[in-house]
Write a protein that holds these residues in place. Structure first.
Motif, PDB file in Angstrom:
ATOM      1  N   VAL A   1      -0.104   3.066  -9.163  1.00 48.79           N
ATOM      2  CA  VAL A   1      -1.409   3.323  -8.559  1.00 48.79           C
ATOM      3  C   VAL A   1      -1.251   3.657  -7.078  1.00 48.79           C
ATOM      4  N   CYS A   2      -0.365   2.906  -6.395  1.00 43.60           N
ATOM      5  CA  CYS A   2      -0.128   3.195  -4.970  1.00 43.60           C
ATOM      6  C   CYS A   2       0.457   4.588  -4.785  1.00 43.60           C
ATOM      7  N   ARG A   3       1.338   5.008  -5.688  1.00 42.72           N
ATOM      8  CA  ARG A   3       1.912   6.356  -5.595  1.00 42.72           C
ATOM      9  C   ARG A   3       0.837   7.417  -5.819  1.00 42.72           C
TER      10      ARG A   3
ATOM     11  N   TRP B   1       7.122   3.727  -2.055  1.00 44.50           N
ATOM     12  CA  TRP B   1       8.244   3.055  -1.404  1.00 44.50           C
ATOM     13  C   TRP B   1       7.791   1.846  -0.596  1.00 44.50           C
ATOM     14  N   SER B   2       6.603   1.895  -0.028  1.00 46.61           N
ATOM     15  CA  SER B   2       6.137   0.727   0.720  1.00 46.61           C
ATOM     16  C   SER B   2       5.801  -0.430  -0.216  1.00 46.61           C
ATOM     17  N   SER B   3       5.202  -0.124  -1.368  1.00 44.38           N
ATOM     18  CA  SER B   3       4.936  -1.194  -2.330  1.00 44.38           C
ATOM     19  C   SER B   3       6.240  -1.787  -2.848  1.00 44.38           C
ATOM     20  N   LEU B   4       7.260  -0.931  -3.046  1.00 42.01           N
ATOM     21  CA  LEU B   4       8.572  -1.441  -3.445  1.00 42.01           C
ATOM     22  C   LEU B   4       9.166  -2.322  -2.362  1.00 42.01           C
ATOM     23  N   LEU B   5       9.045  -1.894  -1.101  1.00 44.54           N
ATOM     24  CA  LEU B   5       9.614  -2.664   0.009  1.00 44.54           C
ATOM     25  C   LEU B   5       8.980  -4.044   0.107  1.00 44.54           C
ATOM     26  N   PHE B   6       7.655  -4.102   0.066  1.00 42.02           N
ATOM     27  CA  PHE B   6       7.000  -5.394   0.200  1.00 42.02           C
ATOM     28  C   PHE B   6       7.207  -6.266  -1.033  1.00 42.02           C
TER      29      PHE B   6
ATOM     30  N   LEU C   1       4.006 -11.415   5.176  1.00 38.16           N
ATOM     31  CA  LEU C   1       4.501 -10.040   5.236  1.00 38.16           C
ATOM     32  C   LEU C   1       4.203  -9.281   3.950  1.00 38.16           C
ATOM     33  N   CYS C   2       4.562  -9.859   2.810  1.00 40.54           N
ATOM     34  CA  CYS C   2       4.290  -9.152   1.551  1.00 40.54           C
ATOM     35  C   CYS C   2       2.801  -9.150   1.236  1.00 40.54           C
ATOM     36  N   GLY C   3       2.090 -10.218   1.644  1.00 43.82           N
ATOM     37  CA  GLY C   3       0.660 -10.259   1.394  1.00 43.82           C
ATOM     38  C   GLY C   3      -0.123  -9.230   2.184  1.00 43.82           C
ATOM     39  N   LEU C   4       0.407  -8.846   3.360  1.00 47.66           N
ATOM     40  CA  LEU C   4      -0.274  -7.831   4.164  1.00 47.66           C
ATOM     41  C   LEU C   4      -0.518  -6.573   3.360  1.00 47.66           C
ATOM     42  N   ALA C   5       0.496  -6.112   2.634  1.00 45.11           N
ATOM     43  CA  ALA C   5       0.375  -4.858   1.889  1.00 45.11           C
ATOM     44  C   ALA C   5      -0.194  -5.077   0.497  1.00 45.11           C
ATOM     45  N   LEU C   6       0.411  -5.993  -0.280  1.00 45.55           N
ATOM     46  CA  LEU C   6       0.103  -6.090  -1.699  1.00 45.55           C
ATOM     47  C   LEU C   6      -1.121  -6.945  -2.001  1.00 45.55           C
TER      48      LEU C   6
ATOM     49  N   ILE D   1      -8.656  -6.295   5.310  1.00 45.14           N
ATOM     50  CA  ILE D   1      -7.466  -5.679   5.913  1.00 45.14           C
ATOM     51  C   ILE D   1      -7.154  -6.327   7.258  1.00 45.14           C
ATOM     52  N   LEU D   2      -8.158  -6.509   8.085  1.00 43.87           N
ATOM     53  CA  LEU D   2      -7.952  -7.166   9.381  1.00 43.87           C
ATOM     54  C   LEU D   2      -7.471  -8.607   9.200  1.00 43.87           C
TER      55      LEU D   2
END
Length: 556
Positions: free
Chosen positions: A181-183, A192-197, A507-512, A543-544
């Motif tokens: 979905v992110c892609r 790649w960012s979802s994979l990174l996080f 860190l991972c929660g920020l994105a995912l 988001i904030l």
């Protein structure tokens, strides 16, 4: 007359994604459903009659659709009202009888109760050991408020992840995961960012596991050595007396500092313990001993053997709940309410260190990268949201139960509430038999789960980079050296699981958890021209909140 040339099936269905049609969406002939007849048409064992007229009519109808359907024509696939649900499939035999299909898609689905406890068991990780410490950091009253609030926010964000594939129109998303979905929305950056996080969450969990395994192995070895050599530990200066002793490992010092412990030896050998302490150190030797055991296991091609021991996670959590309950009953409650000022033995109800708790809880409630997969096996897909909510409720109640009981029963006075450790088992002596059993359970469970986490890291990373899960032994071994090295370094120089959990969670929660689910929902609403300012305002606030959660960890 103009409509005579049109196909029998309405063309406006061609653009639909067929979300509920299951295997019928596939053009593979092997995936098409077999012939179906009603249960009343099944031949009984004692009645040798042939299939009824209704079954014959349905057979002709299916054959008719089969002749119309081309190899690549999706439009003429038999519709749902002709082919019933998978759990009611019967095979029409040339002999004129019908047999029910056993072991099909319907039998592979799980009931709601199994799905709920699968989610509960997946979320119940190492963070449960840090919940009492995080409540202490935030303050008792504020900690309870934050735990409930974070549970509700992460549940909503998880709901948005679950619904994200269905927001994509005119595309079959039945087998999509959240990175897909992110892609779709953000291109290669989203993928790649979802994979990174996702790697951050997995590797962070593996580092925490290494620190905890070093801790549990050290205390287990210490217990066995003391029992065999008749050694007793005297901790009266740093803990309470009695049968249920509680320790304050670092009184009046920082969490990471060292503290000497007085040892009284009841045997006459005075050189043995010194040699043992030299070769059995929590930070200097034991983390390296684990390399000999776990590094070879990470290089296995398959992790199916270790998956058989996942039930130990449930046993460990149940035993922890039993241990916490029994200790709380024996110790009693020790609470005083001081709203904003600390005292010698008690912390205030509201503390400025509350971001440490939000970071821990972000990882404690984190299941967003695999929730779509877990709920695909739910038998009743209409109940997915309900089952997800019930699972989050159980997880939140478990965290609340353990955190409140440990904090409330911690003996203050004579010890200060500030003595509660990031791993609350460290507040009990190594000679405590019940705590020894808990550490042994957790050690064995983590030893079997650790290779599974390494396998997930390898599959996701190697699959994205090389297109294969096991490109070569050299590639896999190099990745495993990096993972193991990270765990050894943290266990030696910074064995504070509370800080590791809160940083990796934030860190991972920020994105995912916060950014991607909120952005995807707002983009999908905007494309459908349904975005309104309350929704935009609320999701922008999420988001904030994720950004503030991460930034706040660096100032604590």
């Amino acid at each position: 007359m103009d409509d005579e040339w049109k196909p029998l099936l309405a063309s406006e269905r061609a653009g639909e994604s067929y979300p509920d049609r299951g295997v019928m969406d596939s053009l593979d002939p092997k995936s098409k459903r077999p012939f179906h007849v009603e249960p009343r048409n099944i031949v009984e064992d004692d009645v040798p009659e042939r299939v009824s007229a209704e079954a014959s009519v349905m057979s002709s109808r299916v054959h008719y659709y089969s002749r119309l359907t081309g190899s690549s024509d999706r439009l003429l696939v038999p519709p749902d009202h002709v082919i019933p649900a998978p759990e009611e499939i019967y095979v029409y035999s040339p002999l004129g009888t019908a047999f029910k299909v056993q072991g099909g898609d319907g039998s592979a689905k799980n009931p709601s109760i199994v799905t709920i406890f699968a989610i509960w068991n997946t979320m119940m990780g190492t963070a449960i050991l840090s919940i009492p410490w995080s409540i202490k950091q935030a303050g008792f009253t504020l900690g309870i408020i934050i735990l409930i609030s974070m549970g509700l926010l992460t549940l909503y964000c998880c709901y948005r992840v679950l619904k994200s594939p269905k927001s994509i129109q005119y595309t079959d998303t039945s087998d999509w995961e959240f990175p897909d979905v992110c892609r779709y929305y953000f291109g290669a950056f989203g993928q790649w960012s979802s994979l990174l996080f996702s790697m951050v969450s997995l590797i962070g969990a593996m580092v925490v596991y290494w620190v905890l395994m070093s801790n549990f192995l050290f205390n287990t070895g210490r217990f066995i050595y003391n029992y065999v050599h008749n050694v007793s530990m005297s901790d009266s200066e740093f803990g309470t007396n009695g049968t249920d002793r509680v320790l304050c490992p670092f009184p009046g010092t920082d969490q990471g500092s060292n503290c000497s412990v007085t040892v009284i030896f009841l045997n006459t050998n005075t050189t043995g313990p010194t040699v043992f302490d030299r070769w059995w150190s929590k930070t200097n030797t034991v983390p390296f001993y684990l390399v000999i055991l776990l590094l070879p296991l990470l290089n296995f091609r398959s992790a199916s053997f270790f998956a058989r021991f996942t039930f130990l996670g449930t046993i460990s959590v149940v035993y922890l709940i039993f241990l916490v309950t029994l200790k709380s009953i024996r110790l009693g409650f020790h609470l005083e309410f001081h709203w904003f000022e600390s005292t010698k033995y008690f912390v205030p109800e509201f503390r400025v260190f509350f971001p440490q708790m939000t970071g821990v809880l972000t990882l404690a409630f984190f299941i967003h990268n695999c929730i779509i997969t877990l709920l695909k096996s739910n038998k009743h897909q209409a109940n997915n949201v309900r089952d997800l909510s019930v699972a989050y409720l159980l997880v939140g109640l478990t965290y609340l139960y353990v955190g409140v009981l440990i904090f409330a029963s911690f003996p203050s006075p004579p010890l200060s509430k500030d003595c509660i450790e990031p791993n609350f088992l460290d507040n009990f002596p190594s000679s405590d038999v019940m705590v020894f059993v808990a550490r042994t359970f957790l050690l064995f469970q983590m030893t079997t789960v650790y290779p599974l986490l390494g396998y997930l890291v390898r599959v996701q990373m190697m699959g994205q980079i090389f297109g294969r899960h096991y490109p070569s032994f050299f590639h896999v071994f190099t990745l495993n050296i990096f993972i193991v090295g990270s765990g050894v370094l943290m266990a030696k120089f910074y064995p504070n699981i509370g800080s590791i959990i809160r940083f990796s969670g934030a860190l991972c929660g920020l994105a995912l958890v916060f950014v991607f689910p909120s952005l995807i929902h707002m983009i999908s609403q905007r494309r459908r021209k349904e975005l309104r300012w309350p929704s935009a305002l609320f999701h922008s606030f999420l988001i904030l909140l994720g950004v503030a959660n991460l930034v706040g960890q660096f100032f604590m």
